[in-house]
Design an enzyme around this catalytic site. Structure first.
Site, mmCIF file in Angstrom:
data_model
loop_
_atom_site.group_PDB
_atom_site.id
_atom_site.type_symbol
_atom_site.label_atom_id
_atom_site.label_comp_id
_atom_site.label_asym_id
_atom_site.label_seq_id
_atom_site.Cartn_x
_atom_site.Cartn_y
_atom_site.Cartn_z
ATOM 1 N N THR A 96 -13.059 -43.627 11.609
ATOM 2 C CA THR A 96 -11.821 -44.356 11.905
ATOM 3 C C THR A 96 -12.217 -45.661 12.583
ATOM 4 O OG1 THR A 96 -10.644 -42.282 12.255
ATOM 5 C CG2 THR A 96 -9.604 -44.278 13.102
ATOM 6 N N LYS A 171 -3.984 -44.770 8.082
ATOM 7 C CA LYS A 171 -4.316 -43.905 9.222
ATOM 8 C C LYS A 171 -3.680 -44.436 10.514
ATOM 9 C CE LYS A 171 -7.242 -41.441 11.992
ATOM 10 N NZ LYS A 171 -7.472 -40.048 12.073
ATOM 11 N N LYS A 246 -7.813 -44.161 21.118
ATOM 12 C CA LYS A 246 -8.640 -44.944 20.189
ATOM 13 C C LYS A 246 -7.799 -45.456 19.016
ATOM 14 C CE LYS A 246 -12.206 -44.743 16.740
ATOM 15 N NZ LYS A 246 -13.248 -44.046 16.003
HETATM 16 P P1 NAD Z 1 -18.876 -37.622 17.315
HETATM 17 O O1 NAD Z 1 -19.175 -38.538 18.446
HETATM 18 O O2 NAD Z 1 -18.845 -36.153 17.531
HETATM 19 O O3 NAD Z 1 -19.899 -37.902 16.099
HETATM 20 C C1 NAD Z 1 -20.381 -39.160 15.769
HETATM 21 C C2 NAD Z 1 -21.865 -38.980 15.451
HETATM 22 O O4 NAD Z 1 -22.380 -40.224 14.957
HETATM 23 C C3 NAD Z 1 -22.697 -38.590 16.668
HETATM 24 O O5 NAD Z 1 -23.360 -37.370 16.425
HETATM 25 C C4 NAD Z 1 -23.681 -39.756 16.793
HETATM 26 O O6 NAD Z 1 -24.960 -39.362 17.268
HETATM 27 C C5 NAD Z 1 -23.731 -40.259 15.386
HETATM 28 N N1 NAD Z 1 -24.257 -41.624 15.241
HETATM 29 C C6 NAD Z 1 -24.081 -42.689 16.057
HETATM 30 N N2 NAD Z 1 -24.734 -43.761 15.563
HETATM 31 C C7 NAD Z 1 -25.318 -43.351 14.409
HETATM 32 C C8 NAD Z 1 -26.123 -44.002 13.426
HETATM 33 N N3 NAD Z 1 -26.441 -45.294 13.549
HETATM 34 N N4 NAD Z 1 -26.546 -43.292 12.367
HETATM 35 C C9 NAD Z 1 -26.211 -41.980 12.230
HETATM 36 N N5 NAD Z 1 -25.448 -41.312 13.124
HETATM 37 C C10 NAD Z 1 -25.022 -41.995 14.193
HETATM 38 O O7 NAD Z 1 -17.471 -38.140 16.730
HETATM 39 P P2 NAD Z 1 -16.495 -37.332 15.745
HETATM 40 O O8 NAD Z 1 -15.491 -36.597 16.549
HETATM 41 O O9 NAD Z 1 -17.316 -36.627 14.724
HETATM 42 O O10 NAD Z 1 -15.728 -38.561 15.062
HETATM 43 C C11 NAD Z 1 -16.334 -39.350 14.040
HETATM 44 C C12 NAD Z 1 -15.278 -40.294 13.490
HETATM 45 O O11 NAD Z 1 -14.190 -39.520 12.983
HETATM 46 C C13 NAD Z 1 -14.690 -41.235 14.540
HETATM 47 O O12 NAD Z 1 -14.511 -42.504 13.945
HETATM 48 C C14 NAD Z 1 -13.362 -40.581 14.901
HETATM 49 O O13 NAD Z 1 -12.395 -41.508 15.360
HETATM 50 C C15 NAD Z 1 -12.961 -39.972 13.569
HETATM 51 N N6 NAD Z 1 -12.061 -38.830 13.663
HETATM 52 C C16 NAD Z 1 -12.296 -37.849 14.579
HETATM 53 C C17 NAD Z 1 -11.420 -36.754 14.652
HETATM 54 C C18 NAD Z 1 -11.665 -35.643 15.641
HETATM 55 O O14 NAD Z 1 -10.765 -34.786 15.801
HETATM 56 N N7 NAD Z 1 -12.818 -35.574 16.297
HETATM 57 C C19 NAD Z 1 -10.307 -36.681 13.803
HETATM 58 C C20 NAD Z 1 -10.113 -37.690 12.854
HETATM 59 C C21 NAD Z 1 -10.999 -38.765 12.802
#
Ligand code: NAD
Length: 301
Positions: A96, A171, A246
């Site tokens: 997102t 979204k 966010k």
């Molecule tokens: P998270 O922080 O658990 O996971 C993100 C991952 O990306 C981490 O493990 C981090 O180490 C990794 N990362 C960072 N830089 C990187 C790179 N250069 N290369 C590879 N990996 C890298 O976050 P999440 O909850 O999994 O959310 C991910 C996305 O999904 C966000 O944009 C969030 O807004 C969106 N989202 C989350 C939810 C939710 O309920 N958690 C729901 C809908 C959308």
């Protein structure tokens, strides 16, 4: 698209980890990269091949999926991997991020000769694990069609919303409706409580009248009327305040950038930011009612 396609999955956190695992279960070959050791360990257990760099992950991939915390990281990563991906690779960003960043990412991929879509999701960690996410896709019809079989493994509803960035637009517009309506519902319950109207009576009226909406009937912010909501479970998420903050910040950026006179959307972004900053980030977003009560000198009835 055959299941022999090779997928690179970059970002194996709360969402990306289970999404990638579902692709493996469906027979895709998935090479994963995440800098965090715990994410790497889980990915190995889930049957991914795990490599040490993003570049190593994408070199032989037909499709590159990113699931990262923000747009800056997506753009920086694209700078690293666009140079090395093979011809005709399809880039799918499910993070997102800002609409402007999503368009920039797609532009950079197109300029380097690749295919690209934005495909953000809703449905949370539970939806990622169950393979029931909703995908909102921005990009060309042809690229959407190529990605669709993969998205249907990870999600239950897949909608092509329009050109580049329009998936992100869907979204943030949806979540702006949700944030504003949750605040409106919560203000109404707190006013009703002050006026001697029971929560159940207000629910019975509004849920069958013009105040009806998802925030009321599926995520009711007071305990009682809908027994499955986070309000009945000490506001454990659900959809966390930090994520609403966010998403509303992204909506506010887009509102300002496009000169939209959206007083409620901007105000909702401020209220969720304040609530998050005050330490409520881990609660369900319906807990905003507790903040409204506190600021009104009211107590729950
Ligand atoms: P998270 O922080 O658990 O996971 C993100 C991952 O990306 C981490 O493990 C981090 O180490 C990794 N990362 C960072 N830089 C990187 C790179 N250069 N290369 C590879 N990996 C890298 O976050 P999440 O909850 O999994 O959310 C991910 C996305 O999904 C966000 O944009 C969030 O807004 C969106 N989202 C989350 C939810 C939710 O309920 N958690 C729901 C809908 C959308």
């Amino acid at each position: 698209m055959s299941t022999k396609l090779s997928v690179a999955f970059l970002g194996l956190g709360h969402m990306g980890g289970p999404m990638a695992a579902n692709l493996v279960k469906a027979g895709y070959e998935v090479v994963g990269y995440d800098p965090v050791p715990a994410a790497q360990k889980q990915a190995l257990k889930d049957g991914l091949s795990v490599v040490d760099t993003a570049v190593a992950a994408v070199t032989d991939a037909d499709v590159v999926i990113t699931m990262l915390p923000n747009g800056r990281l997506v753009l920086d990563l694209y700078d690293d991997i666009l140079a090395v991906a093979k011809e005709n690779t399809l880039f799918v960003d499910s993070s997102t991020i800002d609409v402007a960043d999503a368009r920039e990412a797609a532009d950079r991929a197109h300029a380097a000769g690749y295919r690209a879509i934005d495909a953000p999701v809703s449905g949370g960690v539970a939806g990622a694990a169950a393979g029931t996410l909703a995908f909102m896709v921005g990009g060309s019809k042809a690229d959407f069609a190529s990605a669709r079989p993969l998205l249907e493994v990870m999600g239950r509803k897949v909608v092509h919303c329009g050109g580049s960035g329009v998936g992100q637009a869907a979204k943030i517009c949806n979540n702006m409706i949700l944030g504003v309506s949750m605040i409106a519902i919560s203000e109404a319950f707190v006013l009703g409580e002050k006026l001697g109207l029971s929560n159940q009576a207000l629910f019975d009226v509004a849920s069958n009248a013009s105040g009806q909406c998802w925030a009321l009937t599926s995520n009711c912010p007071v305990p009682g009327p809908v027994l499955t909501t986070p309000a009945n479970n000490a506001y454990q998420p659900g959809f966390a305040v930090a994520l609403m903050d966010k998403d509303l910040s992204l909506a506010a950026n887009a509102l300002r950038a496009n000169g939209i006179d959206a007083e409620l959307g901007l105000r909702a972004a401020e209220l969720y930011k304040r609530f998050n900053t005050e330490g409520a980030g881990g609660l369900d977003f319906s807990a905003i009612i507790t903040d409204i009560r506190t600021r009104s000198g009211a107590t729950a009835v």
